[in-house]
Design a protein around this motif. Sequence first.
Motif, PDB file in Angstrom:
ATOM      1  N   ARG A 147      -0.581 -20.780  38.671  1.00  0.00           N
ATOM      2  CA  ARG A 147       0.061 -19.470  38.805  1.00  0.00           C
ATOM      3  C   ARG A 147       1.541 -19.641  38.464  1.00  0.00           C
ATOM      4  NH1 ARG A 147      -3.352 -16.296  42.130  1.00  0.00           N
ATOM      5  NH2 ARG A 147      -5.371 -16.568  41.108  1.00  0.00           N
ATOM      6  N   VAL A 148       1.963 -19.054  37.363  1.00  0.00           N
ATOM      7  CA  VAL A 148       3.342 -19.172  36.915  1.00  0.00           C
ATOM      8  C   VAL A 148       4.254 -18.294  37.758  1.00  0.00           C
ATOM      9  CG1 VAL A 148       4.900 -18.699  34.984  1.00  0.00           C
ATOM     10  CG2 VAL A 148       2.674 -19.763  34.566  1.00  0.00           C
ATOM     11  N   TYR A 149       3.845 -17.049  37.964  1.00  0.00           N
ATOM     12  CA  TYR A 149       4.648 -16.117  38.760  1.00  0.00           C
ATOM     13  C   TYR A 149       3.738 -15.018  39.277  1.00  0.00           C
ATOM     14  CZ  TYR A 149       8.672 -13.345  40.265  1.00  0.00           C
ATOM     15  OH  TYR A 149       9.592 -12.666  41.021  1.00  0.00           O
ATOM     16  N   MET A 150       3.983 -14.599  40.518  1.00  0.00           N
ATOM     17  CA  MET A 150       3.138 -13.594  41.157  1.00  0.00           C
ATOM     18  C   MET A 150       4.017 -12.765  42.079  1.00  0.00           C
ATOM     19  SD  MET A 150      -0.336 -14.457  43.270  1.00  0.00           S
ATOM     20  CE  MET A 150      -1.534 -13.213  43.714  1.00  0.00           C
ATOM     21  N   SER A 151       4.000 -11.430  41.902  1.00  0.00           N
ATOM     22  CA  SER A 151       4.837 -10.578  42.733  1.00  0.00           C
ATOM     23  C   SER A 151       4.259  -9.162  42.784  1.00  0.00           C
ATOM     24  CB  SER A 151       6.268 -10.522  42.191  1.00  0.00           C
ATOM     25  OG  SER A 151       7.025  -9.545  42.890  1.00  0.00           O
ATOM     26  N   PRO A 152       4.073  -8.605  43.991  1.00  0.00           N
ATOM     27  CA  PRO A 152       3.560  -7.236  44.123  1.00  0.00           C
ATOM     28  C   PRO A 152       4.620  -6.174  43.849  1.00  0.00           C
ATOM     29  CG  PRO A 152       4.012  -8.145  46.290  1.00  0.00           C
ATOM     30  CD  PRO A 152       4.261  -9.255  45.307  1.00  0.00           C
ATOM     31  N   THR A 153       5.847  -6.608  43.524  1.00  0.00           N
ATOM     32  CA  THR A 153       6.906  -5.641  43.200  1.00  0.00           C
ATOM     33  C   THR A 153       7.430  -5.835  41.776  1.00  0.00           C
ATOM     34  OG1 THR A 153       8.541  -7.128  44.213  1.00  0.00           O
ATOM     35  CG2 THR A 153       7.651  -5.345  45.588  1.00  0.00           C
ATOM     36  N   GLU A 154       7.690  -7.069  41.380  1.00  0.00           N
ATOM     37  CA  GLU A 154       8.289  -7.329  40.074  1.00  0.00           C
ATOM     38  C   GLU A 154       7.270  -7.571  38.961  1.00  0.00           C
ATOM     39  OE1 GLU A 154      10.854 -10.630  40.768  1.00  0.00           O
ATOM     40  OE2 GLU A 154      12.496  -9.371  41.497  1.00  0.00           O
ATOM     41  N   MET A 155       6.022  -7.847  39.331  1.00  0.00           N
ATOM     42  CA  MET A 155       5.016  -8.171  38.322  1.00  0.00           C
ATOM     43  C   MET A 155       3.826  -7.217  38.407  1.00  0.00           C
ATOM     44  SD  MET A 155       4.588 -10.371  35.814  1.00  0.00           S
ATOM     45  CE  MET A 155       5.407 -11.935  36.077  1.00  0.00           C
ATOM     46  N   VAL A 156       4.088  -5.952  38.762  1.00  0.00           N
ATOM     47  CA  VAL A 156       3.002  -4.987  38.861  1.00  0.00           C
ATOM     48  C   VAL A 156       2.511  -4.633  37.460  1.00  0.00           C
ATOM     49  CG1 VAL A 156       2.300  -2.720  39.682  1.00  0.00           C
ATOM     50  CG2 VAL A 156       3.940  -4.064  40.998  1.00  0.00           C
TER      51      VAL A 156
END
Length: 209
Positions: A147-156
């Motif tokens: 997982r490189v990057y995971m975000s419920p705000t910035e990666m929606v």
Amino acid sequence: DLGAPGLVVYSWKSQDSWRVTHHYFHPDPLAGNYTIAGVNFQWEDGLFGLALSKQQSDGFATLYFHPLSSTNEFSVSTKVLRNKTFATSGQNFKEFKILGSRGLNGQSGAAFLDQLTGVLFYALPNLNAVACWKTSNREYTFKNQGRVYMSPTEMVFPNDVKVDDQDRLWVLSDNLQDLLYSKLDLSRTNFRILTEHVKSAIEHTACDT
């Protein structure tokens, strides 16, 4: 063609094109449900994510691909696709390979293969994440994916993935689920462009070189 699953191949040399079909281009009926930022919807999208490797020892590249509504990854040699007669015949089925699964909610959209590191990057809209797999690894398992990057705000809804000629990873996030099935909240940021150097992006993941 994600609606009527197929792949159109165009030859610059012969100024000709042909349409390739295969069962692996079709959506998985068990992977058509999406819930992103509280918005639930169903898609039946077929062949979507495409990524090319470097030229291999036989002179041809490997095409990695997946339907959008699927959790599986597949591959085929461009040797198959570039032969119009063979590619459009019923004899090509066994030349397409299933690599493995991304696991639960692992539907994937855009994909891009970094030629320098041989790492395949792909968007995971259902998980608000961008993930990776090192193509030199023979196994495509959940354990071997990072997982490189995971975000419920910035990666929606990560909707596009690219690596540039300076080996920087770029990701577009755009709240597409709200645009199509709800309403964009204009008081918040709905579109983001995120970037990181590939080496830093894969550090301490299963794709670390």
